[in-house]
Design an enzyme around this catalytic site. Sequence first.
Site, PDB file in Angstrom:
ATOM      1  N   CYS A  33      47.246  51.624  16.615  1.00 24.35           N
ATOM      2  CA  CYS A  33      46.822  50.543  15.724  1.00 24.35           C
ATOM      3  C   CYS A  33      46.980  49.349  16.036  1.00 24.35           C
ATOM      4  O   CYS A  33      48.293  49.010  16.222  1.00 24.35           O
ATOM      5  CB  CYS A  33      46.972  51.130  14.104  1.00 24.35           C
ATOM      6  N   CYS A  72      42.882  43.848  12.527  1.00 25.36           N
ATOM      7  CA  CYS A  72      42.038  43.965  11.867  1.00 25.36           C
ATOM      8  C   CYS A  72      42.086  43.608  10.354  1.00 25.36           C
ATOM      9  O   CYS A  72      40.755  43.139   9.821  1.00 25.36           O
ATOM     10  CB  CYS A  72      41.170  45.307  11.999  1.00 25.36           C
ATOM     11  N   THR A 109      49.888  47.709   7.078  1.00 30.69           N
ATOM     12  CA  THR A 109      49.908  47.698   8.354  1.00 30.69           C
ATOM     13  C   THR A 109      50.092  46.440   9.064  1.00 30.69           C
ATOM     14  O   THR A 109      49.569  45.367   8.681  1.00 30.69           O
ATOM     15  CB  THR A 109      48.127  48.075   8.789  1.00 30.69           C
ATOM     16  N   GLU A 166      53.432  50.373   9.608  1.00 26.67           N
ATOM     17  CA  GLU A 166      53.326  50.127   8.111  1.00 26.67           C
ATOM     18  C   GLU A 166      54.485  49.789   7.346  1.00 26.67           C
ATOM     19  O   GLU A 166      55.627  50.418   8.071  1.00 26.67           O
ATOM     20  CB  GLU A 166      52.422  51.408   7.316  1.00 26.67           C
ATOM     21  N   HIS A 210      36.526  47.538   6.281  1.00 25.74           N
ATOM     22  CA  HIS A 210      37.482  48.095   7.077  1.00 25.74           C
ATOM     23  C   HIS A 210      37.049  49.574   7.411  1.00 25.74           C
ATOM     24  O   HIS A 210      37.698  50.329   8.148  1.00 25.74           O
ATOM     25  CB  HIS A 210      38.704  48.383   6.305  1.00 25.74           C
ATOM     26  N   TYR A 270      37.004  51.390  11.372  1.00 28.44           N
ATOM     27  CA  TYR A 270      37.440  52.805  11.844  1.00 28.44           C
ATOM     28  C   TYR A 270      36.035  53.194  12.824  1.00 28.44           C
ATOM     29  O   TYR A 270      36.692  54.108  13.648  1.00 28.44           O
ATOM     30  CB  TYR A 270      37.568  53.852  10.820  1.00 28.44           C
ATOM     31  N   CYS A 320      37.927  51.192  16.093  1.00 31.40           N
ATOM     32  CA  CYS A 320      39.319  51.365  16.799  1.00 31.40           C
ATOM     33  C   CYS A 320      39.604  53.159  16.941  1.00 31.40           C
ATOM     34  O   CYS A 320      40.252  53.221  17.958  1.00 31.40           O
ATOM     35  CB  CYS A 320      40.177  50.796  15.743  1.00 31.40           C
ATOM     36  N   GLU A 362      46.000  58.122   8.846  1.00 34.84           N
ATOM     37  CA  GLU A 362      45.458  56.760   8.708  1.00 34.84           C
ATOM     38  C   GLU A 362      43.620  57.349   8.706  1.00 34.84           C
ATOM     39  O   GLU A 362      42.985  56.482   7.789  1.00 34.84           O
ATOM     40  CB  GLU A 362      45.759  55.763   9.599  1.00 34.84           C
TER      41      GLU A 362
HETATM   42 FE1  SF4 Z   1      44.364  49.704  12.819  1.00 39.05          FE
HETATM   43 FE2  SF4 Z   1      42.177  50.563  13.342  1.00 39.05          FE
HETATM   44 FE3  SF4 Z   1      42.669  49.205  10.631  1.00 39.05          FE
HETATM   45 FE4  SF4 Z   1      42.559  47.709  13.132  1.00 39.05          FE
HETATM   46  S1  SF4 Z   1      40.844  48.915  12.152  1.00 39.05           S
HETATM   47  S2  SF4 Z   1      44.020  47.804  11.541  1.00 39.05           S
HETATM   48  S3  SF4 Z   1      43.240  49.366  14.592  1.00 39.05           S
HETATM   49  S4  SF4 Z   1      43.703  51.314  11.790  1.00 39.05           S
HETATM   50 FE    FE Z   2      43.900  50.809   8.798  1.00 42.23          FE
END
Ligand code: SF4
Ligand code: FE
Length: 484
Positions: free
Chosen positions: A100, A104, A191, A257, A292, A296, A299, A447
């Site tokens: 991660c 983001c 995060t 985190e 968000h 996902y 990422c 996550e």
């Molecule tokens: Fe982490 Fe993915 Fe959230 Fe970006 S979108 S902060 S990489 S979990």
């Molecule tokens: Fe996240």
Amino acid sequence: MPLKTPEQYEESLRHMNFKVYLQGELVTNPVDHPIIRPSMNSVKMTYTLAMDPQYEELMTATSHLTGKKVNRFTHLHQSTDDLVKKVKMQRLLGQKTAACFQRCVGMDAMNAVDSVTFEMDKKLGTNYHDRFIHFLTRVQEEDWTVDGAMTDPKGDRSLSPSKQADPDLYVHIVEKRADGIVVSGAKAHQTGAVNSHWILVMPTISMSKEDADYAISFATPADAEGIFYIYGRQSCDTRKLEGSTIDVGNSQFGGHEALMVFDNVFIPWENVFMCGEYEFSGMLVERFAGYHRQSYGGCKVGVGDVLIGAVALATEYSGVSKASHVKDKLIEMIHLNETLYCCGIACSAEGCRTASGTYLIDLLLANVCKQNVTRFPYEIARLAEDLAGGLMVTMPSEKDLRHPEIGKVVEKYLRGVASIPTEYRMRVLRLIENLTLGTAAVGYRTESMHGAGSPQAQRIVIARQGNLEQKKELAKAIAGIPSK
Ligand code: SF4
Ligand code: FE
């Protein structure tokens, strides 16, 4: 110059005054702490790739505020093309870090706060949007990493914020002053918190009138007076203290985190973007969560690419790569991973312009994307464990491999295909272990379940956005049943 070099980013963190507790101790230098540093490296990659001409299209954008080139993580999406590029950028970073990369959350928070403050000002005559744009301009100029903070500890889930036995279980206003507000409370599992310059706080649920003191959004420096952090543990995290590279699985990168505590923190009015307008809290939660959930679809797919590649290597190293069931399981992993990507791209391509000009993803498709993410990485991880074999979790340590006497024994008996060094096999199996059971499993597995909202949260939006009534009308028309 709005783009920071990776070195400038690291240096800027050194000048911050973070108060971080890790395993019961106050950390004086988070940047160089062996447990924290890999997560800093992941954020640093967002600066490194922005400097690389081959990634310029994805990693940077032209600011609609200043016309300057900015890091895409500080940009407001001005088109569906921007939304698509965001997902592609996240896949790229997942591939480069297998972790991660944390930045983001702030990008998603800034995009959500932008459109909501605009619409709130229009309806209520407030002036939050101008303040927010002033803040965003500084973020772009300084190329700050901003952490979006939404999730409160929430205490007794059956009670609303104002009914909790302890008022601090949701971040709330303690005092309103002529020059700003004082807030207390905490945000859980934040995060990238201690790799960030600023924190952008949002309410965690839709609020009602009685909870108006909890309907707040504001920005604050991450090291402001009264803020401290308690760093979260991850499975196998102390392997990072052993000085080995093989056993960690991914010794360069990670995520983190932390529990973020606000103990009477002063926020000047210029950084307050919602203060009691409870009727807009639900919209802010829904839009941030939507962005968000889109994220996902980028990422996790990038991390999945690394996992699939690692598994393919492991099967080659053990000599089973030609077996038809092995090939088929790798195809299944690719199919699942690309399905997630399809969802990330689809909710972006179907996005639309909001009143402020910032583009919002298609909320139904973004929630379908995240709902799939609560499932597919688990199946991908299951197949990875199947193909990696039990050695992934029974293997001796790097110290045994390096030992002057038993090292030869480890070399001899852990060898697969004769032409491949045993160390390569150990390295790739440890990487798979890291992604499925170790520190990176926080980001890739749990996550995937709970980040950006637990599965039930997506089902609520899917129920609301799914338009069942229209589907019934379609069926009636085909079946010859009269419409109402
Ligand atoms: Fe982490 Fe993915 Fe959230 Fe970006 S979108 S902060 S990489 S979990
Ligand atoms: Fe996240």
